[in-house]
Design a protein around this motif. Structure first.
Motif, PDB file in Angstrom:
ATOM      1  N   LEU A   9      21.621 -25.685   9.264  1.00 53.83           N
ATOM      2  CA  LEU A   9      20.545 -24.888   9.689  1.00 53.83           C
ATOM      3  C   LEU A   9      19.670 -25.387  11.045  1.00 53.83           C
ATOM      4  O   LEU A   9      19.724 -26.774  11.088  1.00 53.83           O
ATOM      5  CB  LEU A   9      19.393 -24.453   8.644  1.00 53.83           C
ATOM      6  CG  LEU A   9      19.995 -23.515   7.646  1.00 53.83           C
ATOM      7  CD1 LEU A   9      18.822 -23.286   6.580  1.00 53.83           C
ATOM      8  CD2 LEU A   9      20.366 -22.125   8.337  1.00 53.83           C
ATOM      9  N   GLU A  10      19.162 -24.862  11.848  1.00 50.69           N
ATOM     10  CA  GLU A  10      18.539 -25.418  12.941  1.00 50.69           C
ATOM     11  C   GLU A  10      17.093 -25.774  12.369  1.00 50.69           C
ATOM     12  O   GLU A  10      16.672 -25.228  11.493  1.00 50.69           O
ATOM     13  CB  GLU A  10      17.954 -24.593  13.874  1.00 50.69           C
ATOM     14  CG  GLU A  10      19.094 -23.905  14.678  1.00 50.69           C
ATOM     15  CD  GLU A  10      20.026 -25.108  15.434  1.00 50.69           C
ATOM     16  OE1 GLU A  10      19.435 -25.788  16.165  1.00 50.69           O
ATOM     17  OE2 GLU A  10      21.283 -25.011  15.687  1.00 50.69           O
ATOM     18  N   VAL A  11      16.091 -26.660  13.018  1.00 54.41           N
ATOM     19  CA  VAL A  11      14.941 -27.208  12.377  1.00 54.41           C
ATOM     20  C   VAL A  11      13.928 -26.051  12.340  1.00 54.41           C
ATOM     21  O   VAL A  11      13.129 -26.103  11.206  1.00 54.41           O
ATOM     22  CB  VAL A  11      14.379 -28.339  13.378  1.00 54.41           C
ATOM     23  CG1 VAL A  11      13.118 -28.807  12.927  1.00 54.41           C
ATOM     24  CG2 VAL A  11      15.403 -29.750  13.573  1.00 54.41           C
ATOM     25  N   ASP A  12      13.974 -25.300  13.384  1.00 59.29           N
ATOM     26  CA  ASP A  12      12.828 -24.003  13.136  1.00 59.29           C
ATOM     27  C   ASP A  12      13.187 -23.035  11.955  1.00 59.29           C
ATOM     28  O   ASP A  12      12.353 -22.549  11.639  1.00 59.29           O
ATOM     29  CB  ASP A  12      12.803 -23.536  14.303  1.00 59.29           C
ATOM     30  CG  ASP A  12      13.998 -22.898  14.916  1.00 59.29           C
ATOM     31  OD1 ASP A  12      15.135 -23.309  14.688  1.00 59.29           O
ATOM     32  OD2 ASP A  12      14.019 -21.961  15.770  1.00 59.29           O
ATOM     33  N   GLN A  13      14.467 -22.974  11.689  1.00 60.65           N
ATOM     34  CA  GLN A  13      14.830 -22.145  10.525  1.00 60.65           C
ATOM     35  C   GLN A  13      14.507 -22.539   9.334  1.00 60.65           C
ATOM     36  O   GLN A  13      14.260 -21.844   8.412  1.00 60.65           O
ATOM     37  CB  GLN A  13      16.394 -22.044  10.564  1.00 60.65           C
ATOM     38  CG  GLN A  13      16.768 -21.145  11.736  1.00 60.65           C
ATOM     39  CD  GLN A  13      18.290 -21.111  11.861  1.00 60.65           C
ATOM     40  OE1 GLN A  13      19.061 -22.109  11.645  1.00 60.65           O
ATOM     41  NE2 GLN A  13      18.896 -19.907  12.001  1.00 60.65           N
ATOM     42  N   LEU A  14      14.446 -24.293   9.124  1.00 63.32           N
ATOM     43  CA  LEU A  14      13.824 -24.708   7.674  1.00 63.32           C
ATOM     44  C   LEU A  14      12.577 -24.346   7.100  1.00 63.32           C
ATOM     45  O   LEU A  14      12.486 -23.992   5.993  1.00 63.32           O
ATOM     46  CB  LEU A  14      14.143 -26.271   7.966  1.00 63.32           C
ATOM     47  CG  LEU A  14      15.341 -26.787   8.210  1.00 63.32           C
ATOM     48  CD1 LEU A  14      15.303 -28.285   8.379  1.00 63.32           C
ATOM     49  CD2 LEU A  14      16.313 -26.469   6.843  1.00 63.32           C
ATOM     50  N   SER A  15      11.684 -23.903   8.303  1.00 63.44           N
ATOM     51  CA  SER A  15      10.200 -23.688   7.773  1.00 63.44           C
ATOM     52  C   SER A  15      10.335 -22.143   7.104  1.00 63.44           C
ATOM     53  O   SER A  15       9.478 -21.720   6.403  1.00 63.44           O
ATOM     54  CB  SER A  15       9.323 -23.638   8.913  1.00 63.44           C
ATOM     55  OG  SER A  15       9.735 -22.898   9.797  1.00 63.44           O
TER      56      SER A  15
END
Length: 192
Positions: A9-15
């Motif tokens: 997952l991309e970092v912005d998707q983790l949130s």
């Protein structure tokens, strides 16, 4: 979600992820009418052995496997699939082996028995798998077939001084001593 899928997952998707709620085992015990009980595991060192069995497909999503696995055992016994296992060494012990996990949650559940004929040609639908030797936590199931894996992975393992190592976890049922209401089963989790 599997760890491999999470890592992609991309970092912005983790949130945006919703984390699994922690399991309230007191609530779980209450829902089982107070009959829930899990013994402290024994730590055992096992030798490697070969299991030959029938391979069923299931999935972790929506706890599909919890509903399907009892039916796998029923099918295996009613259809007498155990009779197709070559060189059975322990016909009194049925194995259930969770293996071949995929990123989408799909996995195989092999119902079978110990065999010394792992390298032989097998009938369609059958497979062989080596259970690696090494250190295992051995959990004894008492009573009915309540699922203690939630407690093992949600409570015991994180609080223990151990980590789960590679390899399948599996269960061994004494078929002569078990009934639908009262299982004689041990669950093995590989540790390091």
């Amino acid at each position: 979600m599997t760890p491999a899928k999470l890592r992609k997952l991309e970092v912005d998707q983790l949130s945006l992820l919703k984390m699994q709620q922690s399991i309230d085992f007191n609530d779980y015990r209450t829902r089982l009418d107070g009959t829930f009980h899990m013994n402290t595991p024994r730590l055992v060192t096992r030798e490697p052995n070969w299991i030959v069995g029938y391979e069923y497909k299931t999935n972790l999503n929506d706890n599909q496997h919890y509903a399907e696995i009892p039916g796998f055992y029923h099918d295996f016994g009613m259809e007498q699939k155990f009779m197709a296992i070559p060189e059975r060494t322990r016909p009194d012990m049925a194995y259930g082996v969770a293996c071949h996990f995929e990123e989408d949650g799909a996995f195989s559940f092999i119902v079978g028995e110990e065999s010394s004929g792992a390298s032989q040609v097998l009938e369609p639908g059958f497979t062989s798998i080596e259970i690696p030797g090494g250190l295992y936590a051995e959990f004894t199931v008492e009573g009915s077939g309540q699922d203690i894996r939630k407690m093992i992975y949600g409570s015991w393992l994180p609080q223990s001084n151990y980590e789960r190592r590679e390899g399948p976890d599996f269960e061994v049922t004494d078929v002569w001593k078990s009934t639908l209401e009262q299982l004689d089963m041990n669950i093995y989790i590989p540790l390091k």
